[in-house]
Write a protein that holds these residues in place. Structure first.
Motif, PDB file in Angstrom:
ATOM      1  N   ALA A  88       0.612  -0.761  -5.508  1.00 60.70           N
ATOM      2  CA  ALA A  88       1.603  -1.566  -5.818  1.00 60.70           C
ATOM      3  C   ALA A  88       2.912  -1.532  -4.908  1.00 60.70           C
ATOM      4  CB  ALA A  88       2.061  -1.379  -7.182  1.00 60.70           C
ATOM      5  N   VAL A 127       6.721  -3.194  -4.954  1.00 62.50           N
ATOM      6  CA  VAL A 127       7.808  -3.936  -5.523  1.00 62.50           C
ATOM      7  C   VAL A 127       9.126  -4.105  -4.936  1.00 62.50           C
ATOM      8  CG1 VAL A 127       9.409  -4.161  -7.485  1.00 62.50           C
ATOM      9  CG2 VAL A 127       7.045  -3.583  -7.970  1.00 62.50           C
ATOM     10  N   ARG A 159       1.612  -0.170 -10.542  1.00 63.17           N
ATOM     11  CA  ARG A 159       2.386  -0.864 -10.609  1.00 63.17           C
ATOM     12  C   ARG A 159       3.789  -0.460 -11.278  1.00 63.17           C
ATOM     13  NH1 ARG A 159       1.476  -4.173 -15.488  1.00 63.17           N
ATOM     14  NH2 ARG A 159      -0.359  -3.714 -15.946  1.00 63.17           N
TER      15      ARG A 159
END
Lengths: 155, 85
Positions: free
Chosen positions: A32, A34, A104
């Protein structure tokens, strides 16, 4: 998990794609990524520019402390924070936070934590420049920013 | 005690300087006492520190509360609440 922390304070813009690659290239453990980018907005056409003042030395140190705290709280493989200073026009990016992790939730939370603390702890100040040469004011602190940072405090 | 002082944003504008080296009297031992002492220097300082409660302080690049001791400090900075990000 060891986390690679990158912090830059600079007048020039940055490339989100390039910074994302730095966190993922050559790795197979990242599940993940971000990224958050904060932009200068024109406030309904009234804002001509923002000038960001910072405290050289402390700005790097403080964001470093915030990033170390994030790396201690979540299992991250990489964390990048870039904050610009100087005169910034509407539509230009001001700040980038990127968090890489296997999962995530950790990446989302770490990026959000970093932004909330960066806004309330990192020594940067914004001065507005209004369209039509109207004298601008220093941007005021928002209580909602303090509240956002407060929600991460451990009981 | 000799201190390097740094001022930012509207604190800097009201004082009219980004910083200075100052010899501070021995009875000024905390951040709060330093603010009171500076506020008496002239109108600019008085305006900068008119509402001491909203002024943030840092000693040697770390945030501190107003009751922090100045002993051992090299650089003390004063600024409004941060608005970056």
């Amino acid at each position: 998990m060891s986390c690679t922390i990158r912090i830059r304070i600079q007048p020039q813009s940055f490339d989100i794609e390039e910074e994302s690659k730095r966190l993922t290239q050559g790795r197979s453990d990242v599940g993940a990524l971000v990224t958050f980018t904060g932009y200068c907005r024109d406030e309904g056409g009234t804002l001509a520019a923002l000038t960001l003042e910072h405290y050289p030395g402390m700005a790097e140190a403080e964001i470093g402390r915030i990033a170390e705290e994030a790396a201690a709280r979540w299992p991250l493989s990489g964390l990048t924070a870039i904050h610009r200073h100087g005169r910034i026009l509407p539509g230009e990016p001001i700040v980038l936070v990127a968090a890489a992790s296997s999962h995530r939730q950790a990446a989302f939370e770490a990026a959000s934590f970093l932004m909330d603390y960066l806004k309330t702890r990192a020594p940067f100040w914004k001065k507005e420049e209004r369209v039509g040469d109207r004298d601008g004011d220093w941007v005021q602190t928002k209580a909602t920013d303090d509240a956002a940072a407060g929600r991460w405090q451990k009981p | 005690m000799s201190l390097e002082l740094r001022y930012f944003a509207w604190v800097r504008e009201r004082i009219g300087s980004p910083g200075e080296s100052l010899d501070v009297p021995g009875d000024v031992t905390t951040v709060s006492e330093l603010i009171s002492w500076l506020a008496n220097k002239d109108e600019g300082y008085a305006a900068a520190f008119a509402e001491p409660d909203i002024i943030r302080a840092a000693i040697d690049h770390e945030h501190v509360e107003h009751d922090a001791a100045l002993a051992g400090a090299k650089e003390v900075a004063f600024f409004p609440p941060m608005t970056g990000g």
